[in-house]
Motif scaffolding. Structure first.
Motif, PDB file in Angstrom:
ATOM      1  N   ALA A 113      49.217  40.184  30.396  1.00 47.03           N
ATOM      2  CA  ALA A 113      48.232  39.123  29.505  1.00 47.03           C
ATOM      3  C   ALA A 113      46.652  39.247  29.782  1.00 47.03           C
ATOM      4  O   ALA A 113      45.897  38.813  28.867  1.00 47.03           O
ATOM      5  CB  ALA A 113      48.696  37.819  29.674  1.00 47.03           C
ATOM      6  N   CYS A 114      46.299  39.403  30.998  1.00 44.44           N
ATOM      7  CA  CYS A 114      44.935  39.234  31.459  1.00 44.44           C
ATOM      8  C   CYS A 114      44.499  40.621  31.584  1.00 44.44           C
ATOM      9  O   CYS A 114      43.067  40.506  31.303  1.00 44.44           O
ATOM     10  CB  CYS A 114      44.980  38.545  32.914  1.00 44.44           C
ATOM     11  SG  CYS A 114      45.648  36.877  33.043  1.00 44.44           S
ATOM     12  N   LEU A 148      51.741  38.326  33.774  1.00 43.39           N
ATOM     13  CA  LEU A 148      50.223  37.866  33.707  1.00 43.39           C
ATOM     14  C   LEU A 148      49.299  38.970  33.906  1.00 43.39           C
ATOM     15  O   LEU A 148      48.294  38.991  33.255  1.00 43.39           O
ATOM     16  CB  LEU A 148      50.096  37.045  35.234  1.00 43.39           C
ATOM     17  CG  LEU A 148      50.698  35.439  35.043  1.00 43.39           C
ATOM     18  CD1 LEU A 148      50.746  35.044  36.557  1.00 43.39           C
ATOM     19  CD2 LEU A 148      49.841  34.804  34.177  1.00 43.39           C
ATOM     20  N   LEU A 185      43.207  37.060  40.046  1.00 40.60           N
ATOM     21  CA  LEU A 185      44.447  36.834  39.590  1.00 40.60           C
ATOM     22  C   LEU A 185      45.402  38.132  39.579  1.00 40.60           C
ATOM     23  O   LEU A 185      46.081  38.290  40.164  1.00 40.60           O
ATOM     24  CB  LEU A 185      44.405  36.345  38.163  1.00 40.60           C
ATOM     25  CG  LEU A 185      45.747  36.178  37.652  1.00 40.60           C
ATOM     26  CD1 LEU A 185      46.670  35.055  38.358  1.00 40.60           C
ATOM     27  CD2 LEU A 185      45.489  35.600  36.251  1.00 40.60           C
ATOM     28  N   LEU A 186      44.489  39.107  39.135  1.00 36.43           N
ATOM     29  CA  LEU A 186      45.132  40.532  39.091  1.00 36.43           C
ATOM     30  C   LEU A 186      45.476  41.197  40.338  1.00 36.43           C
ATOM     31  O   LEU A 186      46.505  41.669  40.666  1.00 36.43           O
ATOM     32  CB  LEU A 186      44.307  41.404  38.307  1.00 36.43           C
ATOM     33  CG  LEU A 186      44.160  40.829  36.660  1.00 36.43           C
ATOM     34  CD1 LEU A 186      42.828  41.952  36.208  1.00 36.43           C
ATOM     35  CD2 LEU A 186      45.406  41.135  35.989  1.00 36.43           C
ATOM     36  N   ASP A 245      43.102  44.342  30.517  1.00 38.89           N
ATOM     37  CA  ASP A 245      43.021  45.250  29.087  1.00 38.89           C
ATOM     38  C   ASP A 245      44.053  46.182  28.984  1.00 38.89           C
ATOM     39  O   ASP A 245      44.394  46.729  27.804  1.00 38.89           O
ATOM     40  CB  ASP A 245      41.364  45.857  29.106  1.00 38.89           C
ATOM     41  CG  ASP A 245      40.526  44.619  28.902  1.00 38.89           C
ATOM     42  OD1 ASP A 245      40.704  43.745  28.395  1.00 38.89           O
ATOM     43  OD2 ASP A 245      39.451  44.835  29.719  1.00 38.89           O
ATOM     44  N   VAL A 290      39.405  36.513  36.879  1.00 37.53           N
ATOM     45  CA  VAL A 290      40.316  37.154  36.249  1.00 37.53           C
ATOM     46  C   VAL A 290      40.825  38.414  37.411  1.00 37.53           C
ATOM     47  O   VAL A 290      42.029  38.542  37.602  1.00 37.53           O
ATOM     48  CB  VAL A 290      40.221  37.873  34.896  1.00 37.53           C
ATOM     49  CG1 VAL A 290      41.170  38.675  34.486  1.00 37.53           C
ATOM     50  CG2 VAL A 290      40.017  36.697  33.925  1.00 37.53           C
ATOM     51  N   LEU A 296      40.214  46.290  33.739  1.00 37.48           N
ATOM     52  CA  LEU A 296      39.284  44.961  33.386  1.00 37.48           C
ATOM     53  C   LEU A 296      38.196  45.420  32.904  1.00 37.48           C
ATOM     54  O   LEU A 296      37.377  45.918  33.616  1.00 37.48           O
ATOM     55  CB  LEU A 296      39.123  43.984  34.561  1.00 37.48           C
ATOM     56  CG  LEU A 296      38.942  42.500  34.053  1.00 37.48           C
ATOM     57  CD1 LEU A 296      39.575  41.904  33.094  1.00 37.48           C
ATOM     58  CD2 LEU A 296      38.888  41.717  35.237  1.00 37.48           C
TER      59      LEU A 296
END
Length: 137
Positions: free
Chosen positions: A110-111, A107, A47-48, A113, A44, A134
């Motif tokens: 959505a991913c 994205l 991706l961020l 916090d 994750v 996160l």
């Protein structure tokens, strides 16, 4: 030797205005999380980082930087760039499913916090810092 997961740490990577920097940032993130025993966050977090850094490189003219900070069980990923304009508001993923651009911050929203941004002014430098959190849970 890895540090205890509870100890705070911070890394900053200064990157050139070059799309290849996105790959360097992903690989650096993976190494940092592995060394600190946080490999479970890598997918994750990559991706961020990809979304934040590619926005910084694509939408600003000049250098950028990536900051990774671990504190109180939360990984904060942030990207600075020299463009003081606010980031575009996230688009709903359903609206951008066939679009080639415009999904990045959705994205992130959505991913992560939590996420946000703020303008920066230091000396004569202007720009913005876009960040997301996160949690380790």
């Amino acid at each position: 030797m890895s540090q205890t997961k509870g100890e705070p740490w911070e890394y900053t990577l200064h990157i050139p205005h070059d799309l290849r920097a996105v790959t360097v940032c992903r690989r650096t993130l993976r190494l940092v999380l592995t060394v600190h025993g946080l490999i479970r966050l890598t997918d994750v977090a990559e991706l961020l980082v990809t979304e934040l850094v590619s926005n910084a490189v694509r939408h600003a003219k000049g250098p950028a930087s990536l900051r990774l900070r671990w504190q109180n069980g939360v990984l904060r990923i942030g990207a600075w760039d020299a463009n003081p304009e606010p980031p575009s508001a996230p688009q709903e993923l359903a609206c951008t499913v066939y679009a080639e651009a415009g999904r990045g911050l959705e994205l992130v929203r959505a991913c992560a916090d939590d996420w946000g941004w703020y303008p920066l002014r230091q000396g004569g430098d202007r720009g913005k810092y876009v960040w997301c959190d996160l949690g380790a849970a």
